[in-house]
Design a protein around this motif. Sequence first.
Motif, PDB file in Angstrom:
ATOM      1  N   ASN A  77       2.517   1.575  -3.524  1.00 32.93           N
ATOM      2  CA  ASN A  77       1.280   1.548  -4.673  1.00 32.93           C
ATOM      3  C   ASN A  77       1.894   0.189  -5.601  1.00 32.93           C
ATOM      4  OD1 ASN A  77      -0.730   2.262  -6.025  1.00 32.93           O
ATOM      5  ND2 ASN A  77       0.350   3.599  -7.187  1.00 32.93           N
ATOM      6  N   GLU A  78       2.121  -1.026  -5.129  1.00 34.80           N
ATOM      7  CA  GLU A  78       2.496  -2.032  -5.797  1.00 34.80           C
ATOM      8  C   GLU A  78       1.261  -3.146  -5.317  1.00 34.80           C
ATOM      9  OE1 GLU A  78       4.691  -3.166  -8.282  1.00 34.80           O
ATOM     10  OE2 GLU A  78       4.714  -1.059  -8.505  1.00 34.80           O
ATOM     11  N   LEU A 118       0.850  -1.369   0.007  1.00 33.24           N
ATOM     12  CA  LEU A 118      -0.069   0.024  -0.028  1.00 33.24           C
ATOM     13  C   LEU A 118       0.767   1.107  -0.065  1.00 33.24           C
ATOM     14  CD1 LEU A 118      -2.768  -1.105   2.640  1.00 33.24           C
ATOM     15  CD2 LEU A 118      -3.051  -0.394   0.237  1.00 33.24           C
TER      16      LEU A 118
END
Length: 226
Positions: A114-115, A111
């Motif tokens: 952002n993966e 989180l």
Amino acid sequence: MPSGNPFFRAKRRYQHLSPNQQTNWWVVFGVALLLLLLLFGLWLYLLYKAREKPYDELHGYRIATKASLSQFLREGTNRHQLGQLTGFLREAGVADATEVEHLLRQGTDWLDINEPPFAIPPKDFWPNMVPTLKLIRDELVPAIGPVDIVSAFRSDRYNRKAGGSKRSKHRSFCGLDLVPRSNISRKELIEELRNLQARLGPDSRMGLGIYSGVRFHVDTCGFRHW
């Protein structure tokens, strides 16, 4: 003027109603208010569900939910590849060492960077995990009890964004980050892990890393510790 006020007009009409009609008015008003409260409660519930956290906490680490995994497996050929990986590990005799889908967990900071929380390792890397799972099942679990995987294979992109080492064994599907399911203390955990590595010796090729809390790393791609 007061007579032109909608509230004043409604009040005068109410006062001219008979007692039975006034009672009926209050019943209608109560039902309407109840329906509004129910609709408001439903709206709050849907808002909460929409904002529900997409992870479960495991010893303070964020693990993507089963719903997230189900969505991942519906994409492309992911479910088929997971089936192939499961079959490979079953043939190698280590499918019972863990729930195979847990080997798709990239890490606990997806989180933040952002993966995607999950990734399927390339087939060429699958054999690398076999000795690691054997070590965990046959040596590690008997020593400290059952463990949960919080990070397994990581894509190069994930590893880079997470600040992982370029030599990380997660990239080649050889290393796992784990946490114990028991309430073992950090001190006792470290002692047990170091004793295990010393007992197995260099021939085991056991790599051992101790992180904060009760998180630790195990691989079988080179005898060392940190």
